[in-house]
Design a protein around this motif. Structure first.
Motif, PDB file in Angstrom:
ATOM      1  N   LYS A 117      10.167 -41.213 -30.262  1.00  0.00           N
ATOM      2  CA  LYS A 117       9.071 -40.740 -29.388  1.00  0.00           C
ATOM      3  C   LYS A 117       8.836 -41.957 -28.240  1.00  0.00           C
ATOM      4  O   LYS A 117       8.930 -43.050 -28.831  1.00  0.00           O
ATOM      5  CB  LYS A 117       7.688 -40.587 -30.264  1.00  0.00           C
ATOM      6  CG  LYS A 117       6.807 -39.706 -29.389  1.00  0.00           C
ATOM      7  CD  LYS A 117       5.474 -39.566 -30.455  1.00  0.00           C
ATOM      8  CE  LYS A 117       4.649 -39.077 -29.405  1.00  0.00           C
ATOM      9  NZ  LYS A 117       3.183 -39.225 -29.907  1.00  0.00           N
ATOM     10  N   TYR A 118       8.471 -41.439 -27.248  1.00  0.00           N
ATOM     11  CA  TYR A 118       8.149 -42.493 -26.403  1.00  0.00           C
ATOM     12  C   TYR A 118       6.729 -42.380 -25.946  1.00  0.00           C
ATOM     13  O   TYR A 118       6.277 -41.229 -25.956  1.00  0.00           O
ATOM     14  CB  TYR A 118       8.931 -42.198 -24.983  1.00  0.00           C
ATOM     15  CG  TYR A 118      10.511 -42.502 -24.940  1.00  0.00           C
ATOM     16  CD1 TYR A 118      11.237 -43.438 -24.707  1.00  0.00           C
ATOM     17  CD2 TYR A 118      11.295 -41.224 -25.664  1.00  0.00           C
ATOM     18  CE1 TYR A 118      12.426 -43.780 -25.217  1.00  0.00           C
ATOM     19  CE2 TYR A 118      12.509 -41.315 -25.906  1.00  0.00           C
ATOM     20  CZ  TYR A 118      13.116 -42.681 -25.592  1.00  0.00           C
ATOM     21  OH  TYR A 118      14.412 -43.111 -25.945  1.00  0.00           O
ATOM     22  N   TYR A 119       6.028 -43.442 -25.635  1.00  0.00           N
ATOM     23  CA  TYR A 119       4.664 -43.488 -25.039  1.00  0.00           C
ATOM     24  C   TYR A 119       4.481 -44.691 -24.168  1.00  0.00           C
ATOM     25  O   TYR A 119       5.383 -45.305 -23.981  1.00  0.00           O
ATOM     26  CB  TYR A 119       3.667 -43.625 -26.223  1.00  0.00           C
ATOM     27  CG  TYR A 119       3.878 -44.628 -27.209  1.00  0.00           C
ATOM     28  CD1 TYR A 119       3.562 -46.023 -26.779  1.00  0.00           C
ATOM     29  CD2 TYR A 119       4.597 -44.590 -28.356  1.00  0.00           C
ATOM     30  CE1 TYR A 119       3.597 -47.047 -27.578  1.00  0.00           C
ATOM     31  CE2 TYR A 119       4.898 -45.616 -29.348  1.00  0.00           C
ATOM     32  CZ  TYR A 119       4.374 -46.695 -28.776  1.00  0.00           C
ATOM     33  OH  TYR A 119       4.438 -47.910 -29.697  1.00  0.00           O
ATOM     34  N   ILE A 139      -3.852 -49.416 -25.818  1.00  0.00           N
ATOM     35  CA  ILE A 139      -3.049 -48.440 -26.969  1.00  0.00           C
ATOM     36  C   ILE A 139      -2.195 -47.553 -26.435  1.00  0.00           C
ATOM     37  O   ILE A 139      -2.547 -47.147 -25.274  1.00  0.00           O
ATOM     38  CB  ILE A 139      -4.526 -47.648 -27.708  1.00  0.00           C
ATOM     39  CG1 ILE A 139      -5.271 -46.785 -27.005  1.00  0.00           C
ATOM     40  CG2 ILE A 139      -5.211 -48.861 -28.723  1.00  0.00           C
ATOM     41  CD1 ILE A 139      -6.125 -45.843 -27.923  1.00  0.00           C
ATOM     42  N   PRO A 140      -1.462 -46.721 -27.128  1.00  0.00           N
ATOM     43  CA  PRO A 140      -0.654 -45.954 -26.530  1.00  0.00           C
ATOM     44  C   PRO A 140      -1.398 -44.793 -25.724  1.00  0.00           C
ATOM     45  O   PRO A 140      -2.291 -44.304 -26.321  1.00  0.00           O
ATOM     46  CB  PRO A 140       0.249 -45.254 -27.706  1.00  0.00           C
ATOM     47  CG  PRO A 140       0.247 -46.153 -28.777  1.00  0.00           C
ATOM     48  CD  PRO A 140      -1.238 -47.010 -28.556  1.00  0.00           C
ATOM     49  N   ILE A 141      -0.858 -44.404 -24.504  1.00  0.00           N
ATOM     50  CA  ILE A 141      -1.448 -43.629 -23.655  1.00  0.00           C
ATOM     51  C   ILE A 141      -0.271 -42.222 -23.533  1.00  0.00           C
ATOM     52  O   ILE A 141       0.691 -42.473 -23.373  1.00  0.00           O
ATOM     53  CB  ILE A 141      -1.556 -44.079 -22.108  1.00  0.00           C
ATOM     54  CG1 ILE A 141      -2.638 -45.325 -22.403  1.00  0.00           C
ATOM     55  CG2 ILE A 141      -2.302 -42.886 -21.342  1.00  0.00           C
ATOM     56  CD1 ILE A 141      -2.699 -45.999 -20.964  1.00  0.00           C
ATOM     57  N   GLU A 142      -0.998 -40.924 -23.780  1.00  0.00           N
ATOM     58  CA  GLU A 142       0.011 -39.874 -23.858  1.00  0.00           C
ATOM     59  C   GLU A 142       0.647 -39.589 -22.613  1.00  0.00           C
ATOM     60  O   GLU A 142       1.729 -38.968 -22.694  1.00  0.00           O
ATOM     61  CB  GLU A 142      -0.556 -38.860 -24.452  1.00  0.00           C
ATOM     62  CG  GLU A 142      -1.052 -39.077 -26.021  1.00  0.00           C
ATOM     63  CD  GLU A 142       0.030 -39.452 -26.804  1.00  0.00           C
ATOM     64  OE1 GLU A 142       1.288 -38.571 -26.828  1.00  0.00           O
ATOM     65  OE2 GLU A 142       0.207 -40.468 -27.593  1.00  0.00           O
ATOM     66  N   ASN A 143      -0.471 -39.565 -21.523  1.00  0.00           N
ATOM     67  CA  ASN A 143       0.345 -38.756 -20.342  1.00  0.00           C
ATOM     68  C   ASN A 143       0.111 -39.694 -19.078  1.00  0.00           C
ATOM     69  O   ASN A 143      -0.675 -40.805 -19.052  1.00  0.00           O
ATOM     70  CB  ASN A 143      -0.447 -37.317 -19.964  1.00  0.00           C
ATOM     71  CG  ASN A 143      -1.943 -37.573 -19.474  1.00  0.00           C
ATOM     72  OD1 ASN A 143      -2.304 -38.002 -18.727  1.00  0.00           O
ATOM     73  ND2 ASN A 143      -2.761 -36.933 -20.713  1.00  0.00           N
ATOM     74  N   ILE A 144       0.960 -39.499 -18.059  1.00  0.00           N
ATOM     75  CA  ILE A 144       0.950 -40.423 -16.825  1.00  0.00           C
ATOM     76  C   ILE A 144      -0.295 -40.513 -15.836  1.00  0.00           C
ATOM     77  O   ILE A 144      -0.809 -41.490 -15.566  1.00  0.00           O
ATOM     78  CB  ILE A 144       2.336 -40.111 -16.023  1.00  0.00           C
ATOM     79  CG1 ILE A 144       2.576 -41.317 -15.108  1.00  0.00           C
ATOM     80  CG2 ILE A 144       2.445 -38.724 -15.407  1.00  0.00           C
ATOM     81  CD1 ILE A 144       2.986 -42.629 -15.392  1.00  0.00           C
ATOM     82  N   GLU A 145      -0.784 -39.440 -16.080  1.00  0.00           N
ATOM     83  CA  GLU A 145      -2.033 -39.295 -15.172  1.00  0.00           C
ATOM     84  C   GLU A 145      -3.338 -40.238 -15.721  1.00  0.00           C
ATOM     85  O   GLU A 145      -3.763 -41.016 -14.917  1.00  0.00           O
ATOM     86  CB  GLU A 145      -2.512 -37.925 -14.962  1.00  0.00           C
ATOM     87  CG  GLU A 145      -1.819 -36.760 -14.322  1.00  0.00           C
ATOM     88  CD  GLU A 145      -0.560 -36.115 -15.106  1.00  0.00           C
ATOM     89  OE1 GLU A 145      -0.600 -36.572 -16.349  1.00  0.00           O
ATOM     90  OE2 GLU A 145       0.143 -35.655 -14.473  1.00  0.00           O
ATOM     91  N   ILE A 199       6.890 -48.472 -20.584  1.00  0.00           N
ATOM     92  CA  ILE A 199       7.161 -47.258 -21.689  1.00  0.00           C
ATOM     93  C   ILE A 199       7.971 -47.802 -22.888  1.00  0.00           C
ATOM     94  O   ILE A 199       8.616 -48.707 -22.706  1.00  0.00           O
ATOM     95  CB  ILE A 199       8.139 -46.362 -20.759  1.00  0.00           C
ATOM     96  CG1 ILE A 199       7.193 -45.597 -19.863  1.00  0.00           C
ATOM     97  CG2 ILE A 199       8.856 -45.117 -21.944  1.00  0.00           C
ATOM     98  CD1 ILE A 199       8.148 -44.886 -18.828  1.00  0.00           C
ATOM     99  N   GLU A 200       7.277 -47.523 -24.152  1.00  0.00           N
ATOM    100  CA  GLU A 200       7.773 -48.052 -25.103  1.00  0.00           C
ATOM    101  C   GLU A 200       8.545 -46.897 -26.016  1.00  0.00           C
ATOM    102  O   GLU A 200       7.929 -45.766 -26.187  1.00  0.00           O
ATOM    103  CB  GLU A 200       6.757 -48.744 -25.994  1.00  0.00           C
ATOM    104  CG  GLU A 200       6.306 -49.846 -25.213  1.00  0.00           C
ATOM    105  CD  GLU A 200       5.286 -50.917 -26.318  1.00  0.00           C
ATOM    106  OE1 GLU A 200       4.625 -50.251 -27.115  1.00  0.00           O
ATOM    107  OE2 GLU A 200       4.938 -51.718 -25.611  1.00  0.00           O
ATOM    108  N   LYS A 201       9.355 -47.254 -26.926  1.00  0.00           N
ATOM    109  CA  LYS A 201      10.097 -46.327 -27.882  1.00  0.00           C
ATOM    110  C   LYS A 201       9.338 -46.673 -29.339  1.00  0.00           C
ATOM    111  O   LYS A 201       9.496 -47.542 -29.728  1.00  0.00           O
ATOM    112  CB  LYS A 201      11.387 -46.330 -27.850  1.00  0.00           C
ATOM    113  CG  LYS A 201      12.407 -45.591 -28.508  1.00  0.00           C
ATOM    114  CD  LYS A 201      13.731 -45.765 -27.991  1.00  0.00           C
ATOM    115  CE  LYS A 201      14.166 -47.316 -28.530  1.00  0.00           C
ATOM    116  NZ  LYS A 201      15.565 -47.292 -28.284  1.00  0.00           N
ATOM    117  N   LYS A 202       9.020 -45.403 -29.683  1.00  0.00           N
ATOM    118  CA  LYS A 202       8.370 -45.398 -30.956  1.00  0.00           C
ATOM    119  C   LYS A 202       9.286 -44.699 -32.077  1.00  0.00           C
ATOM    120  O   LYS A 202       9.888 -43.682 -31.709  1.00  0.00           O
ATOM    121  CB  LYS A 202       6.997 -44.789 -31.134  1.00  0.00           C
ATOM    122  CG  LYS A 202       6.546 -44.520 -32.271  1.00  0.00           C
ATOM    123  CD  LYS A 202       5.334 -45.645 -32.591  1.00  0.00           C
ATOM    124  CE  LYS A 202       4.660 -45.635 -33.900  1.00  0.00           C
ATOM    125  NZ  LYS A 202       3.877 -46.622 -34.283  1.00  0.00           N
TER     126      LYS A 202
END
Length: 91
Positions: free
Chosen positions: A7-9, A55-61, A82-85
């Motif tokens: 999963k990417y975030y 903290i991880p952010i779900e969307n680009i907006e 962008i990090e790979k989980k």
């Protein structure tokens, strides 16, 4: 059998310090601006680096909105990363 789901975030990398105190002070100052910030430690060649990231952010907006706020507050080097989980499931 092992299945891996990737999963990417996104996160915003705000600043990196070699001093824990400086990193902690900035994290404290940021509470008023944006309070979902983590302080992490990376050790590279026996040198400690304290990183402030969101903290991880779900969307680009959402990421762009937060980045704009951070830039307006003087942290021009902040950037979206962008990090790979990696999740591992054992069946």
């Amino acid at each position: 059998k092992k299945n891996e789901v990737l999963k990417y975030y996104m996160r915003i990398e705000i600043a990196t310090f070699t001093s824990f105190d400086k990193a902690a002070n900035l994290k404290f100052k940021f509470k008023k601006i944006y309070n979902k910030i983590l302080l992490s430690l990376d050790i590279i060649n026996n040198q400690k680096f304290y990183k402030l990231k969101t903290i991880p952010i779900e969307n680009i907006e959402e990421a762009e909105k937060i980045l704009t706020i951070i830039h307006k507050n003087g942290y021009k080097n902040a950037k979206i990363v962008i990090e790979k989980k990696k999740y591992e499931y054992n069946y």
